[in-house]
Enzyme design. Structure first.
Site, mmCIF file in Angstrom:
data_model
loop_
_atom_site.group_PDB
_atom_site.id
_atom_site.type_symbol
_atom_site.label_atom_id
_atom_site.label_comp_id
_atom_site.label_asym_id
_atom_site.label_seq_id
_atom_site.Cartn_x
_atom_site.Cartn_y
_atom_site.Cartn_z
ATOM 1 N N GLU A 41 -5.422 -23.427 60.571
ATOM 2 C CA GLU A 41 -5.532 -23.875 61.951
ATOM 3 C C GLU A 41 -6.675 -24.893 62.062
ATOM 4 O O GLU A 41 -7.709 -24.755 61.412
ATOM 5 C CB GLU A 41 -5.805 -22.672 62.857
ATOM 6 C CG GLU A 41 -5.852 -22.996 64.336
ATOM 7 C CD GLU A 41 -6.115 -21.781 65.206
ATOM 8 O OE1 GLU A 41 -5.686 -21.796 66.376
ATOM 9 O OE2 GLU A 41 -6.730 -20.807 64.720
ATOM 10 N N LYS A 113 1.605 -22.985 69.354
ATOM 11 C CA LYS A 113 0.962 -21.674 69.463
ATOM 12 C C LYS A 113 1.206 -21.074 70.846
ATOM 13 O O LYS A 113 0.932 -21.696 71.874
ATOM 14 C CB LYS A 113 -0.535 -21.841 69.215
ATOM 15 C CG LYS A 113 -1.349 -20.555 69.227
ATOM 16 C CD LYS A 113 -2.820 -20.883 68.948
ATOM 17 C CE LYS A 113 -3.684 -19.636 68.865
ATOM 18 N NZ LYS A 113 -5.109 -19.988 68.601
ATOM 19 N N CYS A 155 -2.775 -17.923 64.112
ATOM 20 C CA CYS A 155 -4.021 -17.209 64.395
ATOM 21 C C CYS A 155 -3.844 -16.045 65.374
ATOM 22 O O CYS A 155 -3.342 -14.993 64.993
ATOM 23 C CB CYS A 155 -5.073 -18.207 64.881
ATOM 24 S SG CYS A 155 -6.779 -17.593 64.746
#
Length: 271
Positions: A41, A113, A155
């Site tokens: 990321e 995301k 993440c």
């Protein structure tokens, strides 16, 4: 069997310097036989302030970060999952986009995301409001690659098992989790979460991470991992810059899924 790699970096606010850091690591992964490599990321940019990502946000399909990924994938003849890069959103924010390139340098799929990190770290003077500058995605994304069918995540997504259930139900064999975990949450939960997502979905997990101290004062946990479908950690890199690689055995994965059919025993499913 085919090779996969996870790249670990310590990125900062200079895009060119970050790309220069990533390039030899991708080259080493390719020389080690990886057919697909996953970057962490924020691999190309970790600003001094959260708002800085708006200024370097790229238009979808163009810009130095995307050009680097396309050219590197083509030159190395290797698929690359571009960690996350900031792509401009309609409301002035950016998307944290995980963009996949094939070995010819074509951008084949993009995942934005979904779960944004709006968190006060317990016991620390660390506060994050990712949604202030990042627009969330809404769609689960999978893509077929030479190493298997990838299910994409980023993440903080790893804390939401319903996303991974959706990915495995769509046929994902490998889950990618490019991350920049904080040091406190990494120590507490990183390995447990990755292994849980692998075990409950009988999937490989490839989790490249940011590691160490960054110019903005933040410390990230590192410990990039490749975990197999039985929850075994095949490779890990605790700290520093580098890469790890492992073999994916899809035939063995299919055998285990057949003999231990937990994915078929789901009772409580989404309506």
């Amino acid at each position: 069997m085919t090779g996969i790699a996870a790249i670990q970096m310590t990125s900062g606010p200079d895009v060119a310097a970050n790309l220069e850091q990533a390039q030899p690591l991708l080259e080493e992964a390719a020389r080690a036989g990886a057919q697909l490599a996953v970057l962490p990321e924020n691999f190309a940019f970790m600003g001094l302030r959260d708002a800085d990502k708006r200024a370097i946000g790229e238009a979808p399909g163009s810009g130095p970060i995307q050009e680097f990924l396309a050219a590197t994938a083509r030159r190395l003849q290797m698929w690359i999952v571009g960690g996350t890069i900031p792509l401009r959103a309609a409301d002035g924010r950016v998307a944290a986009a995980s963009v996949v390139y094939d070995a010819q340098g074509n951008q084949v799929v993009r995942y934005d995301k979904i779960h944004l990190f709006d968190v006060d770290i317990p016991g620390k003077a660390e506060h994050y409001r990712e949604s202030a500058h990042v627009a969330p995605g809404s769609e689960a994304v999978i893509v077929d690659t030479p190493v298997g069918r990838l299910g994409l995540s980023v993440c903080y997504d790893v804390r939401f098992p319903e996303l991974f259930r959706r990915l495995s139900a769509a046929g994902a064999q490998i889950l990618t989790v490019p991350s920049a975990f904080t040091s406190p949450t990494g120590r507490a939960h990183w390995e447990t979460l990755l292994c849980a997502r692998a075990i409950e979905n009988l999937c490989y997990v490839v989790a490249p991470a940011q590691s160490g101290f960054h110019p903005n004062g933040r410390e990230t946990y590192g410990d990039s991992m490749i975990v197999d479908f039985w929850g075994r950690v095949l490779q890990r890199l605790p700290r520093g810059r580098g890469f790890i690689a492992a073999q994916v055995d899809l035939e063995r994965q299919a055998e285990v899924r057949l003999s231990f059919p937990a994915l078929q025993h789901r009772v409580l499913q989404e309506s």
